[in-house]
Write an enzyme that holds these catalytic residues in place. Sequence first.
Site, mmCIF file in Angstrom:
data_model
loop_
_atom_site.group_PDB
_atom_site.id
_atom_site.type_symbol
_atom_site.label_atom_id
_atom_site.label_comp_id
_atom_site.label_asym_id
_atom_site.label_seq_id
_atom_site.Cartn_x
_atom_site.Cartn_y
_atom_site.Cartn_z
ATOM 1 N N HIS D 46 0.731 -1.198 0.123
ATOM 2 C CA HIS D 46 -0.429 -0.169 -0.022
ATOM 3 C C HIS D 46 1.275 1.041 -0.364
ATOM 4 C CE1 HIS D 46 -3.444 2.218 0.584
ATOM 5 N NE2 HIS D 46 -3.475 3.048 1.238
ATOM 6 N N HIS D 92 -10.713 2.421 -1.111
ATOM 7 C CA HIS D 92 -11.424 1.798 0.548
ATOM 8 C C HIS D 92 -11.429 0.110 0.101
ATOM 9 C CE1 HIS D 92 -11.172 4.185 4.186
ATOM 10 N NE2 HIS D 92 -9.804 3.626 4.042
#
Lengths: 233, 80, 80, 579
Positions: D46, D92
Amino acid sequence: MKAAIVVFPGTNRERDMAIALRRVTGKAPVMLWHRDTELPDVDLVVLPGGFSYGDYLRCGAMAAHSPIMSEIRAYAQKGGHILGVCNGFQILTETGLLPGALLRNAGLRFLSQDCTLRVERNDTAFTHKWKKGDVFRTPMAHGDGNYTADTRTLEQLEGEGLVAFRYASATGQADETDTLTNPNGSMNSIAGILSQNTRICGMMPHPEDLVDPLMGGEDGLPLFTGLVEAIVR
Amino acid sequence: MKVRVTVMLKEGVLDPQGKAIGHALHTLGFPGVEAVRVGKIIDLDLKSTDAQAARAEAEKMASELLANLVIEDFTVEVLG
Amino acid sequence: MKVRVTVMLKEGVLDPQGKAIGHALHTLGFPGVEAVRVGKIIDLDLKSTDAQAARAEAEKMASELLANLVIEDFTVEVLG
Amino acid sequence: MKKTVDEALAQEFGLTSEEYARVIDIMGRTPSLTELGVFSVMWSEHCSYKSSRKWLRTLPTTAPWVIHGPGENAGVVDIGEGYAAIFKMESHNHPSFIEPYQGAATGVGGILRDVFTMGARPVANLNALRFGSPETPRTRQIIDGVVRGIGGYGNCVGVPTVGGEINFHPAYDGNPLVNAMTVGIARKDRIFLSAAAGIGNPVVYVGSRTGRDGIHGATMSSAEFDENALAKRPTVQVGDPFIEKLLIEACLELMATDAIVAIQDMGAAGLTSSSVEMAGKGGVGIDLNLDDVPQREPGMTAYEMMLSESQERMLMVLKPERTEVARKIFEKWELDFAIIGHLTDTGHIVVRHKGQVEADIPLDPLAEQAPIYDRPATRTAPPAPVADIHAPLSLEDMLLKLVASPDLASRSWVWNQYDSTVGGQTVRRPGAADAAIVKIEDTSLGLALTTDCTPRYCQADAKTGGAQAVAEAWRNITAVGARPLAVTDNLNFGNPEKPEIMGQFIAAIEGMGDACRELDFPVVSGNVSLYNETRQPDGSTMSILPTPAIGALGVLEDVNKAIGLAMQDNADIVLIGDT
Ligand SMILES: Nc1ncnc2c1ncn2[C@@H]1O[C@H](COP(=O)(O)OP(=O)(O)O)[C@@H](O)[C@H]1O
């Protein structure tokens, strides 16, 4: 007309309102902060839309206790003109300046769509540019706009003609039970009401967002041009 | 002192949330639900160490802010 | 049977409402408020006439719909 | 938390054996728990883009109108009349599966912060959503929660949600995609960056307090899902849009002064990534004293504070003589404000808590020796051309079938939950045109905005699908009369350690790159979300369809000339292009 807009923490339609007011007055309205303790010399106070205090606890509940609100109460007592839109309407009911309350929309969803309003009387500063029975389009955007009041209050509002706007069909039919025309489930399809002296008006939809052909029309403009004409010094 | 303020819509005020939950429970397979009312709890931690004083304080908060007496009733319970 | 389901945010989960209410109470002149947590009450009227059965039914409703177990806990209380 | 730091723990934190060996090499000793935490999040997929970086570098990112391309919090393009548009899209996905409402809401909050961090007032939100089959109850719950969450957050902060897209496919059953995009406007000479500077300058924390939310969110979002994911349920981050609204106003008010040297939001990996990135970019060191961090819960450890993903927080480096000006502004907005450290010339990040040094890491190697992988890839053969097509249904039945399909049905039930008019500048709302249009206040400019991607095209041929997504976005922008300027992307794929997934990823980027070069349509920001797969009951895994979502922006010099979808009376219909 000199206008002031009150900003609370979480207010978010103060810019929309300022644009609409500037359009009709040619000058920028005064912006007031919720902690201000003095009201400048103005002809109109506007409580705009938004999510004051995040709409936590109850919409408008915490804003109703802001320092500026005691000034606004005094201003109302003196017969000042006050317009409350959406969250501003909720704040006015929480303050007790207007009767009733706004509950969660009947369908429990936030509603962002156009609705049509029927003008119930045209002898007030807020409504005189329309004819009684006129129907106009305006955006609405709220989660808690379901107007409610006890029977006595409701009878009084209706009896004294204090309903300013009702949700209605494009042809002017109001039906409390019709979710198409009365989407939030308001009692008697009430969208906006007036104080007894007709100087305070609270409404859920947003006429300030429809004052420019570029944004889809000028259907909300008569409210503002009407105020300027009615409130001349 | 811990004090719990419970706020419920007045008898007679339509409760859109309660109605929707009742409906959802029926479709979820709970036909035995006859009515649903939804309310709020506000749990307060108060500095006060006196139950009487804490209750009085909470009642004042409830009537001034926590409940809207036009549509809601409240009860106060000192949890200790 | 009347059953009350109380739903509160889990310990440690941010409670934005509680925070804002605590703040508002302070500025309203209640400096004695140390912490505020907000929760929900769902009062159920159940057809069932048996307290045990009513509790079991309410517990099932709570874990399936009324509470979001990712962030909330619930308690069930039979009111009678 | 008393844990022995060793290779096993490192693995639990998502570091491979080689990566852990490299940590020891850099530190010259066994790292502390907090240090291990910092390495694991900074080197997570990430934060480090370790599988994708090599390929992202091949995308075109420049044009005369590009002010800042990838590398800053968001992309910045010149739109004329002295203004810049700042925009980015971010995913998300995993949080939205675990808790749809809060996952989607905090996704919107995060992307908003990326944009106003740079000095822009957010003027529009969009989204790109992918869900499983609408028939399954779990998917319905997810849709309901995600849509409410996007609305709940965006409506409250007062940024209109003006567009988006939704597709359905069983491949997203256990792994929905929630990609959120924010567009903001700033004076082009008033852009704020994140590189820290000025040894001794104070490091200031503003916004909400730190709690134990979402610890290890960054590493979790890089790990594939299995049945345990629901059971594990890490502490979910809850958003507070009210605080975000105050944070926007307070930051913009502070940005109108000259107090800020650098500013960065605390996103994934919170305090760790914001402080490491700010110091790293500025080539300075940073000392933090965690005793001064505003805390929501008692007894938090250094490890927890460094890895917390509590929302609505920002980190700034201020000019020392302006600190009090800044403090006053944040006090006015009733937000926490704390000086939690200062810049140093050591080139290290040093974290102290209760008189102990909890972490002391050299920043250069932390950044430079971050792993980067050239993962093996196999290309999927392009599908055979379709020989001859015969209509399976009559034209009329076909039309009915199309209109009834979830992928084509009206989305008004979605956009009617999003406030699309707040701000008073929305010229074309959802459903009114191929791209949404927002006017720039006090100018004659308009922005045209769209999100696009057709995953089934990408599944059949990722390269053509990637190019097609860009081309569709470009067409949607031009169709409203605007000049396309730049794109942001959100590359959602499965597990990159599988060669066929890596092949899809590379091919999609090639296709996007080709189209962007051809159309003079650079990529100025973006986000990568990998490991979007679900373990099936039989132990196999199912990947999502390759989904390189494109968010695009164009400008209308005269917004009055905007075009919509509504047919005018007596108008002719003209079809352009071969069918
Ligand atoms: N998730 C969403 N949020 C907001 N608006 C949406 C969303 N999905 C679709 N829309 C709006 O619905 C309209 C139609 O969407 P879509 O069918 O994807 O159109 P197109 O294929 O032209 O992009 C567009 O105006 C789009 O912005």
